[in-house]
Scaffold this active site. Structure first.
Site, mmCIF file in Angstrom:
data_model
loop_
_atom_site.group_PDB
_atom_site.id
_atom_site.type_symbol
_atom_site.label_atom_id
_atom_site.label_comp_id
_atom_site.label_asym_id
_atom_site.label_seq_id
_atom_site.Cartn_x
_atom_site.Cartn_y
_atom_site.Cartn_z
ATOM 1 N N SER A 188 -9.953 10.235 10.824
ATOM 2 C CA SER A 188 -10.208 10.180 9.392
ATOM 3 C C SER A 188 -10.779 8.873 8.884
ATOM 4 C CB SER A 188 -8.913 10.469 8.632
ATOM 5 O OG SER A 188 -7.937 9.475 8.903
ATOM 6 N N HIS A 216 -7.572 16.697 9.395
ATOM 7 C CA HIS A 216 -8.767 16.426 8.589
ATOM 8 C C HIS A 216 -9.878 17.437 8.850
ATOM 9 C CE1 HIS A 216 -7.404 12.636 6.788
ATOM 10 N NE2 HIS A 216 -6.737 12.497 7.913
ATOM 11 N N LYS A 247 -4.715 18.714 2.363
ATOM 12 C CA LYS A 247 -6.073 18.185 2.315
ATOM 13 C C LYS A 247 -7.048 19.319 2.034
ATOM 14 C CE LYS A 247 -5.104 14.006 4.963
ATOM 15 N NZ LYS A 247 -3.632 14.094 4.961
ATOM 16 N N THR A 276 15.968 18.957 6.854
ATOM 17 C CA THR A 276 15.117 18.684 5.705
ATOM 18 C C THR A 276 15.055 19.902 4.790
ATOM 19 O OG1 THR A 276 13.741 17.178 6.999
ATOM 20 C CG2 THR A 276 12.790 18.030 4.983
#
Length: 410
Positions: A188, A216, A247, A276
């Site tokens: 990137s 990306h 993205k 999480t």
């Protein structure tokens, strides 16, 4: 010990090096990306964002916004827990199926970010494969480095995109030793693209798993947005694909796509997954709508590539030190951290152009740059203003221009 003094000293060191980061307080304009308001205490002013990772503007797509509104109205705000404890909604299940289909894999596993996905998956795989050696490209993202390090297994770093160096290191290891080749499709900061097929050839020859970070590239390459691996027709040869929903798809979250067994093993062992709280259903719904749209629409991808090519051509014609690589990333070299920050500040405060300075440790010292990310929604008028502003500023620092040109050529 004076704890505050120690912390202040650490911060001062960063400031002296010219790499202290200041957040730009922004409010994006819904339906008018890349326009935004820059919020400062003394005033609010309109700006154009030139450094967003919302590469296709999908964070403003009407289908995505409508899907998020619908999910919010149906199920509320939060997920309610971890995936193991009440935090798996039908939106998560649908999204994992959609991601698996996107990459032609048996299964997918959602994480709160692609960073967490890389760290959790790589560290867990290394721990579950005793003696496993990770072969890592020297320019791999910090999340991959963290995962490899936290796996606490042996690693070998190969020269960036250097297949000969990778093979030289692989051939020194017995075939029956577990191996993972970890690399990215699009790097990137420079815009380099890897030769995925050739890496897969080496993996087959030396009995290694392939772990590909497509962060990306997903959404932006391939006939359905599956990334560089899809574009090059080699998705079926890659064992693990890491991607992001933040993205090209314009929302938030990360994932891995692989075999059912591999995803189940990571799901069952990775602390970064188990402990999480899951993505909010509203986010999963938005990502789901974005992926489905980009699987069937090439308009955004075609326009995105045209805008990137056009901007590179225009910057080069203005004799600015742009690195003209094969991807959509458009870096302009400055080669000095203080000057890089100054240029960024002037562009923002005087020209209404927001492009963040990229300094160490994101890039090596001496290669500081402004990283431009044109989107399908940047107009010719936006480019006119950007190129004129940068040309005017670079005319005031010819030494930096020549240094940047030399490094860009190298």
């Amino acid at each position: 010990m004076d704890y505050e003094q120690k912390l202040c000293a650490a911060l001062e060191a960063v400031k002296r090096e010219g790499r202290y980061r200041v957040f730009a307080d922004l409010k994006r304009h819904r339906g008018d990306f890349p326009k935004a308001d820059f919020i400062k205490a003394e005033a609010t002013r309109p700006i154009t964002v030139w450094c967003s990772n919302d590469y296709l503007g999908m964070g403003q797509n009407p289908k995505v916004i409508a899907a998020m509104h619908e999910a919010l109205d149906r199920v509320g705000a939060g997920s309610g827990g971890t995936r193991n404890i009440s935090g798996t909604s039908h939106y998560h299940v649908e999204l994992e199926h959609e991601i698996a289909d996107l990459h032609g894999k048996e299964a997918a596993l959602l994480f709160t970010s692609a960073f967490v996905a890389n760290e959790a998956a790589l560290s867990t795989l290394v721990q579950l494969l005793p003696g496993c050696i990770v072969f890592s490209d020297e320019k791999n993202h910090a999340s991959m480095i963290a995962g490899i390090r936290n796996g606490r297994g042996p690693k070998q770093i190969f020269l960036h995109n250097d297949l000969a160096d990778l093979e030289a290191k692989l051939k020194r290891v017995p075939l029956d030793v577990p191996k993972i080749i970890a690399f990215e499709s699009v790097y990137s900061m420079d815009g380099h693209v890897s030769n995925i097929a050739a890496v897969c050839d080496l993996a087959k020859k030396y009995n290694a798993l392939t772990y590909l970070d497509e962060v990306h590239a997903v959404g932006m390459y391939g006939p359905r947005g599956g990334g560089i691996a899809e574009r090059d027709g080699v998705m079926d040869r890659v064992d693990v694909i890491n991607g992001t929903l933040a993205k090209g798809f314009g929302v938030m979250g990360g994932y891995i796509a692989a075999s059912k067994t591999l995803c189940d093993a990571v799901r069952s062992y990775a602390p970064g997954f188990i402990f999480t709280t899951s993505l909010a259903p509203v986010i999963a719904a938005g990502a789901l709508a974005s992926i489905r749209h980009l699987k069937s629409s090439n308009v955004e991808r075609e326009r995105h590539q045209e805008r990137a090519r056009t901007l590179k051509r225009r910057l080069a014609a203005a004799e600015l030190p742009v690195i003209s690589g094969p991807s959509h990333i458009v870096p302009v070299l400055v080669a000095d951290p203080v000057r890089c920050k100054q240029l960024s500040d002037i562009l923002l405060n005087e020209y209404g152009i927001y492009v963040q300075p990229i300094n160490y440790p994101t890039v090596p010292r001496g290669t500081e740059r402004l990283r431009l990310t044109p989107t399908p929604l940047h107009t010719d008028k936006d480019m006119d203003h950007l190129v004129a502003a940068m040309t005017e500023l670079w005319a005031k620092c010819p030494l930096q221009v020549e240094m940047g040109k030399q490094q860009a050529a190298e």
